[in-house]
Design an enzyme around this catalytic site. Structure first.
Site, short mmCIF file in Angstrom:
data_model
loop_
_atom_site.label_atom_id
_atom_site.label_comp_id
_atom_site.label_asym_id
_atom_site.label_seq_id
_atom_site.Cartn_x
_atom_site.Cartn_y
_atom_site.Cartn_z
NE ARG A 64 -3.44 0.13 2.84
CZ ARG A 64 -4.70 0.06 2.38
NH1 ARG A 64 -5.22 1.05 1.69
NH2 ARG A 64 -5.43 -1.01 2.61
NE ARG A 90 -7.40 -0.18 -3.94
CZ ARG A 90 -7.66 -1.46 -3.99
NH1 ARG A 90 -7.73 -2.16 -2.90
NH2 ARG A 90 -7.86 -2.06 -5.14
CG LEU A 92 -5.60 8.29 0.42
CD1 LEU A 92 -5.68 9.81 0.44
CD2 LEU A 92 -5.09 7.78 -0.90
CG ASN A 106 -13.46 10.53 1.95
OD1 ASN A 106 -13.80 10.30 0.79
ND2 ASN A 106 -13.61 9.65 2.93
CB THR A 107 -17.89 12.60 -0.34
OG1 THR A 107 -17.53 11.52 -1.22
CG2 THR A 107 -17.56 13.93 -0.98
CG HIS A 108 -18.31 8.14 4.99
ND1 HIS A 108 -17.69 7.00 4.53
CD2 HIS A 108 -19.13 7.75 6.00
CE1 HIS A 108 -18.11 5.96 5.24
NE2 HIS A 108 -18.99 6.39 6.13
CB SER A 135 -20.02 13.13 6.65
OG SER A 135 -21.05 12.66 7.52
CG ASP A 140 -8.08 11.70 10.70
OD1 ASP A 140 -8.48 11.97 11.84
OD2 ASP A 140 -8.44 10.66 10.08
N GLY A 142 -6.87 8.34 10.23
CA GLY A 142 -7.81 7.30 10.68
C GLY A 142 -8.74 6.90 9.54
CG ASP A 144 -14.55 7.24 6.53
OD1 ASP A 144 -14.98 6.08 6.33
OD2 ASP A 144 -14.05 7.95 5.63
#
Ligand code: GRF
Length: 197
Positions: A64, A90, A92, A106-108, A135, A140, A142, A144
C-alpha cells in the site's frame, strides 16, 4: 481559482456533479485532473469534460505504501490546491495523508462518526436506524475520523435496499461536496486550522 484533483474508484457520479458545478463561470474552483486506483467507470466523466486522468493500479504494487507513493507523485505533477476523494475505495497510506492534509477532503455516505468505513450505507441499514446521512470531512490518518466540514441527515425508508438508500444519499453528498469546494475556493472556508499536528 482553486485547482482540484479528484480521486475515484467507481461510477464517479459525485465527480460528475463536481465537474458540472465547476463548469459554471462563477464557480471558484476547477478540476485539473482525475485519478483512480483502478479502471474506474468515472473516467468517462473526466473525458467528457476534457479533464486529464491518471491510473495507479493498486494491484500492480507490492505494498500500500508503494502504491501511495506513486499516487502522491502523480498528484504532485498537477500541484492541485485541493485533493478530493470522491468514491476512492482505498485507505490512503499515512505518507499521502500527511503530504496533503488538510487540503485533502473526502465524501462519506453516512452521518459520521456513525458508520465509518467502506460499507457505511450497508452498516446503517443493518443497524436499523431511521436516518443516516452524508458527510464531507478532512482526511486524517484514521478511517473517516477527520474533522467534519459538512454533513446532513438522510432518512432511511421502509423497504430500502443498500442501493436505494445509497442513491438517496448521493445527491445530498454531491450538494455538500460542491458547497464545501465552493466555500474553500471562495476563501470562505479555510482548511489551515484543520491541520493535524
Ligand atoms: C460515494 O457515496 C462515496 O462517498 C462512497 O462511494 C460512493 C461513490 O459513488 N465512498 P460514485 O463513484 O461517486 O458514484
Amino acid at each position: 481559482m482553486l485547482t482540484v484533483a479528484v480521486l475515484i474508484s467507481g461510477a464517479g457520479s459525485n465527480l460528475r456533479a463536481l465537474l458540472e458545478a465547476a463548469d459554471e463561470p462563477d464557480f471558484p474552483a476547477r478540476v485539473v485532473v482525475v485519478g483512480a486506483d483502478r479502471e474506474a467507470d468515472g473516467f468517462a466523466h473526466a473525458e467528457a469534460f476534457g479533464i486529464p486522468t491518471f491510473l495507479v493500479p493498486y494491484e500492480q504494487f507490492d505494498t500500500r505504501a508503494a502504491w501511495g507513493e506513486e499516487l502522491r507523485r502523480q498528484i504532485e505533477v498537477w500541484s492541485p490546491d485541493l485533493v478530493v476523494l470522491s468514491g476512492l475505495m482505498r485507505l490512503l497510506p499515512e505518507g499521502v495523508v500527511r503530504a496533503w492534509a488538510p487540503l485533502l477532503i473526502n465524501t462519506h455516505p453516512a452521518y459520521l462518526p456513525s458508520f465509518p468505513g467502506a460499507h457505511g450505507v450497508r452498516d446503517a441499514l443493518a443497524a436499523g436506524v431511521s436516518e443516516t446521512g452524508a458527510s464531507v470531512i478532512v482526511v486524517d490518518t484514521g478511517v473517516d475520523t477527520g474533522p467534519i466540514l459538512a454533513q446532513e441527515h438522510v432518512p432511511v425508508l421502509e423497504g430500502d435496499t443498500e442501493h436505494t438508500l445509497h442513491e438517496r444519499i448521493k445527491p445530498v453528498e454531491r450538494r455538500l461536496l460542491i458547497d464545501v469546494v465552493r466555500r474553500i475556493g471562495s476563501g470562505e472556508l479555510d482548511l489551515a486550522p484543520f491541520a493535524t499536528p
